[in-house]
Structure formats: C-alpha cells, structure tokens
Write a protein that holds these residues in place. Structure first.
Motif, PDB file in Angstrom:
ATOM      1  N   ASP A  48       0.851  -1.189   0.000  1.00 26.77           N
ATOM      2  CA  ASP A  48       0.000   0.000   0.000  1.00 26.77           C
ATOM      3  C   ASP A  48       0.886   1.238   0.000  1.00 26.77           C
ATOM      4  OD1 ASP A  48       0.883   0.240   2.701  1.00 26.77           O
ATOM      5  OD2 ASP A  48      -0.757  -1.058   3.331  1.00 26.77           O
ATOM      6  N   PHE A  49       0.277   2.420   0.214  1.00 27.83           N
ATOM      7  CA  PHE A  49       0.998   3.680   0.102  1.00 27.83           C
ATOM      8  C   PHE A  49       1.712   4.103   1.380  1.00 27.83           C
ATOM      9  CE2 PHE A  49      -1.919   5.113  -3.563  1.00 27.83           C
ATOM     10  CZ  PHE A  49      -1.019   4.603  -4.492  1.00 27.83           C
ATOM     11  N   PHE A  50       1.588   3.328   2.447  1.00 30.57           N
ATOM     12  CA  PHE A  50       2.312   3.693   3.660  1.00 30.57           C
ATOM     13  C   PHE A  50       3.810   3.573   3.398  1.00 30.57           C
ATOM     14  CE2 PHE A  50      -1.802   2.372   5.476  1.00 30.57           C
ATOM     15  CZ  PHE A  50      -2.122   3.568   6.102  1.00 30.57           C
ATOM     16  N   GLY A  51       4.545   4.582   3.842  1.00 25.27           N
ATOM     17  CA  GLY A  51       5.965   4.621   3.530  1.00 25.27           C
ATOM     18  C   GLY A  51       6.268   5.343   2.239  1.00 25.27           C
ATOM     19  N   THR A  52       5.259   6.024   1.669  1.00 24.74           N
ATOM     20  CA  THR A  52       5.465   6.830   0.470  1.00 24.74           C
ATOM     21  C   THR A  52       5.138   8.284   0.779  1.00 24.74           C
ATOM     22  OG1 THR A  52       3.196   6.619  -0.393  1.00 24.74           O
ATOM     23  CG2 THR A  52       4.765   4.861  -0.931  1.00 24.74           C
ATOM     24  N   LYS A  53       5.462   9.172  -0.143  1.00 21.55           N
ATOM     25  CA  LYS A  53       5.153  10.584   0.031  1.00 21.55           C
ATOM     26  C   LYS A  53       4.755  11.190  -1.299  1.00 21.55           C
ATOM     27  CE  LYS A  53      10.000  12.141  -0.350  1.00 21.55           C
ATOM     28  NZ  LYS A  53      11.099  12.853   0.355  1.00 21.55           N
ATOM     29  N   TYR A  54       4.081  12.363  -1.228  1.00 20.07           N
ATOM     30  CA  TYR A  54       3.642  13.046  -2.448  1.00 20.07           C
ATOM     31  C   TYR A  54       3.876  14.537  -2.297  1.00 20.07           C
ATOM     32  CZ  TYR A  54      -0.605  13.475   0.428  1.00 20.07           C
ATOM     33  OH  TYR A  54      -1.497  13.707   1.444  1.00 20.07           O
ATOM     34  N   HIS A  55       3.842  15.260  -3.420  1.00 19.65           N
ATOM     35  CA  HIS A  55       4.193  16.671  -3.451  1.00 19.65           C
ATOM     36  C   HIS A  55       3.017  17.559  -3.068  1.00 19.65           C
ATOM     37  CE1 HIS A  55       8.156  16.207  -5.344  1.00 19.65           C
ATOM     38  NE2 HIS A  55       7.619  15.248  -6.073  1.00 19.65           N
ATOM     39  N   LEU A  56       3.329  18.658  -2.371  1.00 22.27           N
ATOM     40  CA  LEU A  56       2.347  19.709  -2.105  1.00 22.27           C
ATOM     41  C   LEU A  56       2.422  20.802  -3.163  1.00 22.27           C
ATOM     42  CD1 LEU A  56       2.547  20.203   1.759  1.00 22.27           C
ATOM     43  CD2 LEU A  56       0.687  19.205   0.457  1.00 22.27           C
TER      44      LEU A  56
END
Length: 720
Positions: free
Chosen positions: A701-709
């Motif tokens: 899943d997406f835990f441990g990921t990041k995305y841009h603001l």
C-alpha cells in the motif's frame, strides 16, 4: 511489538527534550490504565508507566507546564496536573444549562495557575459563549464556572456576523491570548481584579488570502509559542486525503503574515479530533534529523501525515493498531528523574564540534564534488552559499541533449517549486532529475488544471485583477500562450478545466464545468482559435447530484468522457453540438472496493476508455474497460504493452517505451526513503520502485510513500 523498557509507579521514561514524544492510555484487563509513551519517528517502540493522576482521565493539552485532564466522553470533571511538583487542581463540575454539560470546543489556559490573571476557559460554538474559571488566589472549594456571551462584541469587530463566526482555537503568545473567528484573528483581552474577570474582544488581524483553496474540508490552526504566532491551514480533498498544508508566521513589526519556507529544527504536532477541532503543539530546537516537519494525526488515530515544510512533500505512515486514540505531545512538560540535564550536556558538547572546512575547498574541487550530486542534493548544494552556487551551475537540457533515449519520449513527473523558482522533472524509470527556471510570467501562486500533448493549462492568481489569468505553457519549448477570459461569457469558477487538442491546433477547445444557479450546472466551452465567445451547455442539478465537478476528462472522437465525484461516468456525445445537453449518459461505477474514501481515475488507453478504482491508501486496485455498445464496465487484468500514469489532475496512457514498464500504473508518489517513483504492477499485484531496469522495493500500500504539495502533474515531452 518492540517494547524497550517498561516503567511503573514513580518511574518515568528517559525523555529527551530534543525528541518529540506522544503519550496515550491503554486499559488493561484488571482495569488499571497504563500510559504508553511513543516517539513520532519510531512509534513501534513503547515505554509504559502508570501515572495515578491520569487514571480514568483523558488529556486535552499541556500549557505553561500543566497537563489539562478531563473525563471522556462526559467532559464534566476537569483538572490541572503539574508533572514536576505532582500538584493537581480539581475544577468544579462543568455543568451548564438544564443540568447538562455544554458542547465545548477548544480549551485554553491563559497563564500558569499561580499567575494573578490566570483563568482556564473554553469556547462554545453552539451558544457562542466563553466558559471560564478563575484560578489565581482561589481555593479549590471556591472555584466557579462563568458562561459569558461574546456575540455583541464580535459584531462590533466584524460586519455581517453569522453562525460561522465563532471563537475557536485560542492560543497564548507573548503574554496575550488570541483566537480565530472565520477569516480573522481576535485578541482576547483578559483583565482580572479582586472581584471580577472582564473579557474584551479586540481586533487583531486577518488571515492570509489563499486563492486556490478547493471546495473540500479544511482546518485552521492558530498556535503561539513565546513571542511567535503561527497560522496553519490544512485542506483535505473529497475523500479526506490531505491535499495542502500552508504555514505562516506573524511579523509583529509589519503585522503581516509571512509564509514559512522551512521549519529547520522545529516541528508541529497536530491531532485531528472528531469531537473537537484539533489539538496542536509546537516544539523548537529538537534533534536536527527530526526537524522541519508538521506531523498531523488523523481523526481515527491510525495514520500520521508528515509534511516536510522545506521540500513540500507529505509522507504517510501507519500508527500501530494497538495505539489508543488520545495523544499528548510532552515537550512542554518536565518529569522528575528524566535525565534532561544529561541530555542537554551531551547535545551542547556535540554542538561545539569544529566547524566544517567545506567552504575552504577550491571551486574546481567543489565542481568535481557536485558531479556526484543529483536532484534535491544538487539544489541544496547550490543553495548552501555563494561559492557552491558558482561551483554548481544550473543543469539545463534540450531535445535529447544529455538524456537517455527513453527519457526524451516518456512522461515525466513535473513539479513547480514556487519558493526557488525552479521546475523539476523526474524520470519515472531511472529516477533522474532535470531542472529549468520558472518563466517570469509563471512565478507566483498558480494551479495546474490539465496536462496533455506536452502542454499545461494553468490558472495564475492575479491579485490586482477581478479574474485570474489562464495560460497554456509548454515547458520544453518555453512557449506561453494566453487564453482570453473575458467576453460575454467569461470563464466560470470551476475546480478543473481541460482541453481537447494542443493549443497550436485549430481544433483546440477548452472545457470547464461549474455551478451556475441553485438548480443547474453547465460546461463552459471555448474554441481557442476562434474570436467568438465561449458558450455554456446547461444541465439540471439532478443529473449530476450535488457535485458537478468533472474529473479526468478523456476525449474519444467527438465525445467527452469524464467522472463525477461518486465514480459515475458522464458521457457527452458530440461536444461541439450546442444542443448536446439532450445527448448525455450517466453510467454507474462497477462493483468494486467502493467506499467513502475510494478514488476513481479515468484514462483513454489506445481506443478504449479505462477506469482505475483504488481504495484510500492503495490497498486494492481494479481496472475496468468501458463497452461503448452496452454502456457497461468490464474488468480487465492486463494493460498489455501500455502503461497508465496518474496524478491528482491528469491521467495519461501510452505504449511503454521499455519492456520493464509494460502493464504498470505509475503514481505521482515517491518512496519515502529512496525517493524513487512508485508504480503498481498488475502482474504482481504489488507496488514497486525501480532503479534503472532493476525492480526495487515491494510493498502492499501507500504507507511509507510521500507526495508533493507544490503544483505538480505528469507531462509528455514535446518540443513542438
């Protein structure tokens, strides 16, 4: 779960003032409650102890060194506890009208209890009153609660006060108390004399004007610390995904809010609550490797969003399942025997280490060092000082010059860095980064509406104009083309716009859905090459429900496909026909992992229209193909040689340029540690990253990921 130490009775964990701590309560089988201490950076490590004063109570905050405790969910019995002296102050039962507790919002302690002007008070949204109890100079058996209405005072400050104007989020700063009221910051002036408490509301300042807030939910946070006053705005999209975090600091000289570009060695911790607005705390001077973040705990206490203020990214991490819901950040508290003095000495000794001799290195040697730096490391090196700037000239690129053959034809993840005036491009396969300077016309606040054919449709905030400007921008050629917004039918206010062809084509048309009155909505259509004004195709509100925003439009011949917020497909046939309102179709989403937090993405792949359905944190992904004859969705298990690329405003599909990219879905997400772009493989049913042609991390899943603001999107390279 790892538990390094367990403390009981009078023992406390060795808390360091340089590390942020959380504490919650856990009820055991024998009905004795344990307090569990966690660190934000390592929540799986637990320290447990039992503090008798906390048994049966919950924590509402820590102010001036005192912990505020209450019984939950009744919120009748309140008390203050000092962890240093172990002193506890029991407040009288907080029972208001009709013998029932009031609906309390936010709590504030104006000063420490021994201060002559100390009161504890709550704001109430339902009655628009302040409920306070004077503390200084009073014995416990003489403490009383007073309920005071503030609406008349608020009306004298703010015109046209309605139910949305109420006091909330009170905080202390430089000996004064401030609170929020919609778009305003109000000073709460508290005067205490021998016989009474007088509270006056005074105007202080407004809030920063944020042009591109969406129509979704958001929280305001006002936090004071010492002489500093901070304002944080947190915005969520329609599925409660954290979308934007802004942080400002008040310049008390100019009385202007200044956006913060970096928190350096400080952090904020914010807990979102369902029964209250939130709980927040600020900690300066923490361990350097932990600073620079705004940590936001969701309402369920299961997900931590960590915003890196400097690089404008949000990382998500899962809290342990056993973690209870109530948290408290402990950095304002001081525990006996917590070895603070030892920690302080060790940190001071570390700070006194010799200064780095990096700046004594000759420029030609620095230039050799920078050859091994890429991406963010390169930008950080240039920003270090003037010598580093001279040794590391900006990397530029053109058609194929210095790029891998693959990179020049594959979509890239594009990010606008407003503060540095830089546009970055990330190769999804190799992870290489390239940079260009932001054109002068695009410096400032902007929103990317759509990306296609190597062009962006951008809305730019114009503070001096009644309407924002719209431009087409090709970052590969530097071409900027303005889109007229005036005329008999001006551009409507809409959350998204799109276009059907490159703006260089005579067939390019711009579309923008929006509300027009209480009973109808419509799609604004304008042909870019024509001098004729745009026009609107009107639909009844019942056709789309309460949210007419169309997402992820896909054009197939003369037909327009798009998604409504609930996942239904909106099909408008023959879009150039002004009477097309009679030829539209609504198709329900297929049976899937549908829920309140389900995400839907629409994309044209070859000659077909595909629907990607994803659960909140990517736990499940399904792909469907639309059958134009039966008007139904058909599930598919493979994309063949194609790939799908997804961001918040754009979905693209192309034939893979490398075999390793086939049958995969790429997201505008990065792995939190490697910072490689995350993709989902339909073959393995898992998420991965790649380094060159080698598949790396594998996760569910997406835990441990990041995305841009920062404004970002996927874009197809085009030098024409």
């Amino acid at each position: 779960m790892e538990q390094k130490q367990i403390f009981c009775g009078e023992q406390f964990p060795p808390l360091s003032i340089k590390h942020p701590w959380l504490v919650s309560q856990k009820a055991e089988e024998d009905d004795i409650e344990d307090q569990i201490f966690y660190t934000i950076n390592d929540p799986l490590t637990q320290y447990r102890c039992r503090i008798p004063e906390w048994v049966g109570r919950y924590i509402d905050g820590c102010l001036h060194g005192w912990v505020i405790l209450y019984d939950y969910p009744h919120e009748v019995m309140w008390s203050l506890w000092n962890p240093v002296t172990r002193e506890i102050i029991h407040l009288p039962p907080l029972i208001l009208k009709n013998g029932k507790p009031g609906v309390l919002e936010d709590c504030c302690l104006s000063h420490a209890p021994d201060h002559p002007s100390s009161i504890i008070f709550f704001t109430r949204r339902d009655e628009q009153t302040i409920v306070f109890c004077r503390l200084a100079g009073h014995q416990e058996n003489k403490l009383t609660w007073t309920d005071m209405s503030y609406m008349e005072q608020l009306k004298n400050i703010i015109n046209d006060v309605d139910d949305e104007f109420y006091l909330h989020c009170p905080t202390c700063c430089n000996g004064k108390v401030y609170a929020l009221s919609k778009y305003n910051v109000i000073e709460v002036d508290i005067m205490v004399n021998d016989t009474e408490v007088v509270i006056n509301l005074l105007p202080f300042t407004g809030l920063p004007y944020l042009q591109f807030l969406g129509i979704c939910s958001y929280n305001h946070v006002l936090k004071g610390y010492g002489r500093d006053l901070f304002y944080i705005l947190i915005e969520f999209d329609e599925i409660e995904k954290l979308r934007v975090v802004y942080i400002y600091k008040m310049n008390m000289t100019s009385m202007m809010w200044e956006e913060m570009e970096d928190l350096k060695d400080a952090i904020f911790f914010i807990e979102l609550r369902d029964d209250k607005a939130f709980y927040s705390n600020y900690m300066p001077n923490i361990a350097s490797e932990l600073g620079g973040y705004i940590h936001i705990l969701d309402q369920m206490g299961k997900v931590m969003y960590s915003t890196n203020v400097k690089d404008k990214t949000i990382s998500i991490s899962a809290m342990p399942c056993a973690v209870p819901k109530r948290y408290l950040s402990l950095w304002e508290c001081s525990f006996p025997g917590d070895h603070r003095e030892l920690f302080s000495k060790q940190e001071k000794k570390k700070d006194e280490s010799p200064e780095s001799h990096l700046l004594n290195i000759p420029l030609d040697v620095l230039g050799k060092i920078i050859e091994f730096c890429v991406g963010i490391e390169f930008l950080n090196f240039r920003a270090a000082c003037k010598s580093c700037l001279l040794a590391a000239p900006m990397i530029r690129w053109d058609n194929g010059n210095g790029l891998k053959t693959y990179s020049s034809v594959s979509p890239w993840l594009m990010v606008f860095n407003k503060h540095r005036g830089i546009i970055s491009f990330t190769d999804p396969m190799f992870g290489d980064k390239y940079f260009i300077k932001t054109p002068q016309k695009l410096i400032g606040d902007l929103r990317i509406h759509y990306s296609k054919y190597g062009w962006l449709l951008i809305e730019k905030y114009e503070p001096t104009n009644e309407q924002n400007s719209f431009v087409f921008f090709n970052p590969f050629t530097g071409d900027i083309r303005e889109l007229p917004v005036g005329g008999a039918v001006p551009m409507p206010f809409a959350s998204s716009f799109c276009f059907s062809a490159p703006p260089t084509s005579p067939n390019c048309m711009v579309f923008g859905p929006g509300n027009y009155d209480d009973s109808s909505w419509g799609i604004y259509i304008r042909r870019v090459s024509s001098k004729r004004p745009g026009y609107i195709i009107v639909f009844d509100n019942g056709d789309a429900g309460c949210d007419p925003s169309l997402r992820y439009p896909a054009f197939n011949g003369e037909d327009l496909y798009a998604l409504l917020a609930d996942g239904r497909l909106f099909l408008l046939e023959k879009i150039e026909d002004t009477d097309s309102s009679s030829r539209h179709v609504l198709v329900k989403s297929p049976r899937s992992c549908r829920g309140p937090s389900t995400r839907y993405f629409l994309v044209k792949c070859d000659q077909h229209v595909l629907l990607v359905i994803m659960c909140e944190f990517g736990e499940s992904i399904e792909v469907f193909k639309f059958n134009d004859f039966t008007k139904e969705w058909e599930e598919i298990n493979s994309l063949g040689r194609h790939i799908i690329i997804i961001s918040d405003n754009t979905c693209l599909s192309i034939e893979a340029k490398m075999r390793e990219m086939e049958n995969k879905i790429y997201f505008s997400r990065l792995h939190s540690e490697s910072e490689k772009i995350v993709f989902y493989s339909l073959e393995t049913g898992r998420y991965h990253t790649s380094n060159d042609k080698n598949i790396k991390e594998s996760f569910e899943d997406f835990f441990g990921t990041k995305y841009h603001l920062y404004p970002h999107t996927w874009i197809e390279p085009s030098w024409s």
